[in-house]
Motif scaffolding. Sequence first.
Motif, mmCIF file in Angstrom:
data_model
loop_
_atom_site.group_PDB
_atom_site.id
_atom_site.type_symbol
_atom_site.label_atom_id
_atom_site.label_comp_id
_atom_site.label_asym_id
_atom_site.label_seq_id
_atom_site.Cartn_x
_atom_site.Cartn_y
_atom_site.Cartn_z
ATOM 1 N N MET A 40 0.731 -1.131 0.135
ATOM 2 C CA MET A 40 -0.013 -0.216 -0.062
ATOM 3 C C MET A 40 0.872 1.340 0.111
ATOM 4 S SD MET A 40 -3.045 0.394 2.796
ATOM 5 C CE MET A 40 -3.405 -1.174 2.982
ATOM 6 N N GLU A 41 1.829 1.185 0.923
ATOM 7 C CA GLU A 41 2.809 2.617 0.834
ATOM 8 C C GLU A 41 3.449 2.693 -0.386
ATOM 9 O OE1 GLU A 41 5.716 4.895 2.892
ATOM 10 O OE2 GLU A 41 3.748 4.059 3.614
ATOM 11 N N VAL A 42 3.869 1.782 -1.304
ATOM 12 C CA VAL A 42 4.517 1.895 -2.478
ATOM 13 C C VAL A 42 3.274 2.478 -3.489
ATOM 14 C CG1 VAL A 42 5.542 0.822 -4.548
ATOM 15 C CG2 VAL A 42 6.089 0.030 -2.322
ATOM 16 N N THR A 43 2.098 1.946 -3.412
ATOM 17 C CA THR A 43 1.063 2.242 -4.229
ATOM 18 C C THR A 43 0.544 3.602 -4.122
ATOM 19 O OG1 THR A 43 0.429 0.106 -4.289
ATOM 20 C CG2 THR A 43 -1.398 1.859 -5.047
ATOM 21 N N ILE A 44 0.194 4.325 -2.928
ATOM 22 C CA ILE A 44 -0.286 5.557 -2.676
ATOM 23 C C ILE A 44 0.760 6.577 -2.927
ATOM 24 C CG2 ILE A 44 -1.917 4.736 -1.069
ATOM 25 C CD1 ILE A 44 -0.673 5.684 1.372
ATOM 26 N N ARG A 45 2.083 6.359 -2.770
ATOM 27 C CA ARG A 45 3.057 7.304 -2.794
ATOM 28 C C ARG A 45 3.370 7.420 -4.247
ATOM 29 N NH1 ARG A 45 8.092 6.720 1.518
ATOM 30 N NH2 ARG A 45 8.518 8.613 0.650
ATOM 31 N N HIS A 46 3.123 6.403 -5.170
ATOM 32 C CA HIS A 46 3.665 6.452 -6.396
ATOM 33 C C HIS A 46 2.331 7.076 -7.060
ATOM 34 C CE1 HIS A 46 5.238 5.210 -10.454
ATOM 35 N NE2 HIS A 46 3.974 4.956 -10.799
ATOM 36 N N ALA A 94 0.645 9.547 -5.760
ATOM 37 C CA ALA A 94 0.766 11.084 -5.523
ATOM 38 C C ALA A 94 1.721 11.610 -6.296
ATOM 39 C CB ALA A 94 1.188 11.246 -4.287
ATOM 40 N N LEU A 95 2.810 10.875 -6.950
ATOM 41 C CA LEU A 95 4.017 11.473 -7.458
ATOM 42 C C LEU A 95 3.623 11.535 -8.977
ATOM 43 C CD1 LEU A 95 7.006 9.489 -6.309
ATOM 44 C CD2 LEU A 95 6.740 11.913 -6.211
ATOM 45 N N PRO A 140 1.829 15.510 -2.992
ATOM 46 C CA PRO A 140 2.283 15.559 -4.427
ATOM 47 C C PRO A 140 3.721 15.141 -4.612
ATOM 48 C CG PRO A 140 0.966 17.429 -4.362
ATOM 49 C CD PRO A 140 1.270 17.078 -2.806
ATOM 50 N N GLU A 141 4.505 15.375 -3.653
ATOM 51 C CA GLU A 141 6.065 14.954 -3.840
ATOM 52 C C GLU A 141 6.305 13.803 -3.395
ATOM 53 O OE1 GLU A 141 8.315 19.371 -3.658
ATOM 54 O OE2 GLU A 141 7.200 18.730 -1.894
ATOM 55 N N GLY A 142 5.285 12.941 -2.973
ATOM 56 C CA GLY A 142 5.220 11.752 -2.524
ATOM 57 C C GLY A 142 5.870 11.255 -1.120
ATOM 58 N N LYS A 143 5.703 12.594 -0.418
ATOM 59 C CA LYS A 143 6.010 12.418 1.194
ATOM 60 C C LYS A 143 4.956 12.216 1.979
ATOM 61 C CE LYS A 143 9.754 15.778 0.032
ATOM 62 N NZ LYS A 143 10.574 17.218 0.513
ATOM 63 N N HIS A 144 5.181 11.722 3.215
ATOM 64 C CA HIS A 144 4.193 11.674 4.220
ATOM 65 C C HIS A 144 4.101 13.109 4.827
ATOM 66 C CE1 HIS A 144 3.211 7.286 4.798
ATOM 67 N NE2 HIS A 144 4.387 6.963 3.873
#
Length: 344
Positions: free
Chosen positions: A200-206, A208-209, A251-255
């Motif tokens: 999930m971590e990979v998916t949602i951050r990707h 956003a980017l 949008p920069e993939g950061k929490h």
Amino acid sequence: MSDYPIVRAAAVQISPDLESLAGTLHKVLNMIDEAAESGVELIVFPETFLPYYPYFSFVLPPVSQGPEHLRLYKEAVVVPSDTTRTIGNKAKERNMVVVIGVNERDNGSLYNTQLVFDATGELILKRRKITPTYHERMIWGQGDASGLKVVDSAVGRIGALACWEHYNPLARYSLMAQHEQIHCAQFPGSLVGPIFGEQMEVTIRHHALESGCFVINSTGWLTEAQIESVSLDPAMQKALRGGCNTAIISPEGKHLAPALTEGEGFIYADLDFRLIDKRKRMMDSVGHYARPELLNLQINAKKTEYVEGLPTENVNKPDSNVSLFNKGELSDDTAHDETISIPN
């Protein structure tokens, strides 16, 4: 002073009431009230949180699922209904955009459905998961692309997908091409184990980017007592732990706040829309970084009709998007009859 809006958002990690719709709805209303005390303008609840995600379908063999499946039918949400009106009224009372997943009952079928209520209380989006995943196909019917759209709300342009729909790049691109500013992701949580939360971590951050948008992800949570109520088999109970990752991504993939991976609670963040332009200045996947003459996406956005030619007064259309929710009126979006081509 910046000309860009800043939106106070909350992602909820919460356990449902596995016994009743009324019990889960009560928790939802309380969480909205609590979030309002912190100035929240947008709140996101987990996948099919009302009345509860069908965890039983992951650990019980099909031959044993009948009683639980029928109980889910009994507790499922009709749209519109007193349940949806109650949520809409609470959204209006608290001047808050509410995104929540429901098990929607449409006559003889259930669907994994996402609802977006505007701060006015109006239901501005109702969409169904286009392809239920693995065990879920025993529970829910398939949705269509009529709900793959981004809607304007009091907090900006919102898009939504459920769980493994995020592994469908074309579904994600369809929302990106409509310039979503906030993407609301929902997963069941308490499923599969820690690997699910890591994926999930990979998916949602990707996303956003790639989209250049904020992603708010909400997952459910089961207590030990609830896990034991679903299955007494220790091996099956193991499959109902972990898999939580409630997060808010820039949008920069950061929490924007520490992710919540265990227990119930909120995470809050202020979404500074300046970050959208900052990201898209460098890479706009549906603009200056696209090559539409080489690659493009075509979407069949026509609403699924099982029978054509029935008299209109006899046709029940509970899956239409609601434009006048508080009046209980349903209206079809005429754009659903078109095939849309989105350039890449």
